[in-house]
Design a protein around this motif. Structure first.
Motif, mmCIF file in Angstrom:
data_model
loop_
_atom_site.group_PDB
_atom_site.id
_atom_site.type_symbol
_atom_site.label_atom_id
_atom_site.label_comp_id
_atom_site.label_asym_id
_atom_site.label_seq_id
_atom_site.Cartn_x
_atom_site.Cartn_y
_atom_site.Cartn_z
ATOM 1 N N LEU A 7 -38.112 82.534 -1.882
ATOM 2 C CA LEU A 7 -38.106 81.093 -1.601
ATOM 3 C C LEU A 7 -38.681 80.850 -0.205
ATOM 4 N N THR A 8 -39.695 80.003 -0.142
ATOM 5 C CA THR A 8 -40.481 79.820 1.081
ATOM 6 C C THR A 8 -40.694 78.344 1.369
ATOM 7 N N LYS A 9 -40.665 77.993 2.655
ATOM 8 C CA LYS A 9 -40.977 76.629 3.072
ATOM 9 C C LYS A 9 -41.869 76.643 4.292
ATOM 10 N N GLY A 34 -27.158 82.719 12.135
ATOM 11 C CA GLY A 34 -28.439 82.852 12.827
ATOM 12 C C GLY A 34 -28.547 81.785 13.892
ATOM 13 N N ARG A 35 -29.422 82.005 14.853
ATOM 14 C CA ARG A 35 -29.577 81.051 15.935
ATOM 15 C C ARG A 35 -30.219 79.770 15.414
ATOM 16 N N SER A 36 -30.185 78.705 16.198
ATOM 17 C CA SER A 36 -30.831 77.445 15.826
ATOM 18 C C SER A 36 -32.318 77.686 15.595
ATOM 19 N N GLY A 37 -32.844 77.096 14.525
ATOM 20 C CA GLY A 37 -34.252 77.278 14.196
ATOM 21 C C GLY A 37 -34.538 78.485 13.333
ATOM 22 N N ALA A 38 -33.487 79.202 12.904
ATOM 23 C CA ALA A 38 -33.687 80.407 12.092
ATOM 24 C C ALA A 38 -34.081 80.081 10.657
ATOM 25 N N GLY A 39 -33.881 78.828 10.233
ATOM 26 C CA GLY A 39 -34.238 78.432 8.869
ATOM 27 C C GLY A 39 -33.043 78.184 7.970
ATOM 28 N N LYS A 40 -31.833 78.225 8.522
ATOM 29 C CA LYS A 40 -30.616 78.092 7.717
ATOM 30 C C LYS A 40 -30.538 76.733 7.018
ATOM 31 N N SER A 41 -30.731 75.668 7.785
ATOM 32 C CA SER A 41 -30.613 74.321 7.213
ATOM 33 C C SER A 41 -31.713 74.051 6.194
ATOM 34 N N THR A 42 -32.920 74.505 6.481
ATOM 35 C CA THR A 42 -34.027 74.318 5.542
ATOM 36 C C THR A 42 -33.748 75.040 4.237
ATOM 37 N N LEU A 43 -33.157 76.221 4.319
ATOM 38 C CA LEU A 43 -32.821 76.972 3.112
ATOM 39 C C LEU A 43 -31.838 76.189 2.246
ATOM 40 N N LEU A 44 -30.781 75.633 2.851
ATOM 41 C CA LEU A 44 -29.810 74.860 2.081
ATOM 42 C C LEU A 44 -30.438 73.599 1.500
ATOM 43 N N ARG A 45 -31.302 72.950 2.263
ATOM 44 C CA ARG A 45 -31.938 71.724 1.777
ATOM 45 C C ARG A 45 -32.874 72.006 0.601
ATOM 46 N N MET A 46 -33.510 73.168 0.594
ATOM 47 C CA MET A 46 -34.319 73.541 -0.576
ATOM 48 C C MET A 46 -33.425 73.797 -1.785
ATOM 49 N N MET A 47 -32.287 74.419 -1.553
ATOM 50 C CA MET A 47 -31.385 74.708 -2.660
ATOM 51 C C MET A 47 -30.854 73.431 -3.300
ATOM 52 N N ASN A 48 -30.604 72.419 -2.488
ATOM 53 C CA ASN A 48 -30.103 71.141 -2.982
ATOM 54 C C ASN A 48 -31.218 70.216 -3.468
ATOM 55 N N ARG A 49 -32.475 70.604 -3.218
ATOM 56 C CA ARG A 49 -33.664 69.822 -3.578
ATOM 57 C C ARG A 49 -33.851 68.590 -2.696
ATOM 58 N N LEU A 50 -33.231 68.602 -1.502
ATOM 59 C CA LEU A 50 -33.534 67.562 -0.527
ATOM 60 C C LEU A 50 -34.895 67.810 0.099
ATOM 61 N N ASP A 52 -38.552 70.060 -0.760
ATOM 62 C CA ASP A 52 -39.271 70.839 -1.769
ATOM 63 C C ASP A 52 -39.705 72.184 -1.195
ATOM 64 N N ALA A 53 -39.567 73.203 -1.989
ATOM 65 C CA ALA A 53 -40.031 74.535 -1.586
ATOM 66 C C ALA A 53 -41.545 74.607 -1.652
ATOM 67 N N SER A 54 -42.129 75.425 -0.780
ATOM 68 C CA SER A 54 -43.577 75.648 -0.807
ATOM 69 C C SER A 54 -43.950 76.732 -1.799
ATOM 70 N N ASP A 55 -43.027 77.667 -2.009
ATOM 71 C CA ASP A 55 -43.303 78.796 -2.908
ATOM 72 C C ASP A 55 -41.981 79.452 -3.297
ATOM 73 N N GLY A 56 -42.038 80.320 -4.300
ATOM 74 C CA GLY A 56 -40.872 81.062 -4.730
ATOM 75 C C GLY A 56 -40.162 80.385 -5.888
ATOM 76 N N SER A 57 -38.973 80.906 -6.224
ATOM 77 C CA SER A 57 -38.222 80.356 -7.346
ATOM 78 C C SER A 57 -36.738 80.276 -7.007
ATOM 79 N N LEU A 58 -36.075 79.345 -7.690
ATOM 80 C CA LEU A 58 -34.636 79.148 -7.553
ATOM 81 C C LEU A 58 -34.086 78.907 -8.953
ATOM 82 N N MET A 59 -33.284 79.842 -9.423
ATOM 83 C CA MET A 59 -32.750 79.769 -10.783
ATOM 84 C C MET A 59 -31.235 79.656 -10.728
ATOM 85 N N PHE A 60 -30.679 78.811 -11.607
ATOM 86 C CA PHE A 60 -29.236 78.705 -11.732
ATOM 87 C C PHE A 60 -28.896 78.639 -13.215
#
Length: 270
Positions: A7-9, A34-50, A52-60
């Protein structure tokens, strides 16, 4: 259950999340550090679909989450509820109405416009507030509550969605240590009692070790650690945070100690 694969953004030339890959085959409480700017919040926002991911897959459950649109996307966002650092409540609205906003995705436009809620939903909202120890504040405006109380209202709103997954983006970053422990214990109880997956972005190592079953460490958008709390040694933490030997866990600790120096959990007054 939940599978992230590469999963990539990207934000222009900036790679915010770089091929994040992990899977959960059962409900757990997962901490992401991880430190601020590590990508933690962006990762969660992609998971919630707030976001959009640039690449990769998310399956549930065998379903491609990234391909969902319209009503199906909104339904996923109800199943994968989000809790934010700044609570995202309506300050001048009473607490119980804020909680009832967790049902908006399944209500008609007419009911939403006129703030009409079924009595069953109102009773359920109050029951959830009672479970979190703040039912007595139901008629108050949200802005009248403390930060810790407001975060519990936000948790109650998420629970009104009856989600399978709760994503908590820095849920204790703006709270004092006592309220931080109350909120983390509430999230842990929700995982244990309801069997829901809780994924929380955290800054502090002691919090991740105490409350999480598994910890992921991110640095510069990449997952650089994925293991148990016991495996999260000081040396591993230095690598995650990009720190040298002067790195001290005490500087990030939210642990409360009694006068004798013994660590313990304390509860803030409701």
């Amino acid at each position: 259950m939940l599978v992230l694969e590469s999963l990539t953004k990207r934000f222009g030339a900036n790679l915010a999340v770089d091929r994040a890959t992990f899977k959960l085959d059962r409900p757990i409480m997962l901490g992401i550090i991880g430190r601020s700017g590590a990508g933690k919040s962006t990762l969660l926002r992609m998971m919630n679909r707030l976001t959009d991911a640039s690449d990769g897959s998310l399956m549930f459950g065998g379903r491609d989450v990234l391909s969902l649109k319209g009503a199906e996307k909104r339904a996923w966002q109800s199943q994968c509820a989000m809790i934010f650092q700044q609570f995202n409540l309506v300050p001048r609205m009473d607490v119980v109405s804020n909680v009832l906003h967790g049902t908006l995705n399944r209500r008609s436009t007419f009911a939403t416009l006129f703030n009409l809620f079924p009595s069953d939903d109102i009773h359920r909202a109050i029951d959830i507030l009672d479970r979190l120890g703040i039912a007595q504040h139901a008629p108050k405006r949200a802005e009248a509550l403390s930060g810790g109380q407001q975060q519990r209202v936000a948790i109650a709103r998420a629970l009104m969605q009856d989600p399978k997954i709760i994503l908590a983006d820095e849920p204790i970053a703006s709270l004092d240590p006592m309220n931080a422990q109350v909120v983390m214990e509430a999230l842990r109880r929700i995982h244990e009692e309801d069997g829901r997956t809780v994924i929380a972005n955290l800054h502090t190592l002691d919090t991740a070790r105490r409350y999480c079953d598994r910890v992921i460490g991110m640095r510069d958008g990449r997952i650089v650690f994925d293991g148990t709390p016991a495996q999260l040694t000081t040396g591993v933490a230095r690598d995650i945070y990009g720190a040298d030997e002067t790195f001290s866990e005490e500087a990030t600790s939210t642990e409360i100690r009694d006068p004798q120096g013994a660590a313990g959990r304390m509860h803030a007054p409701a």
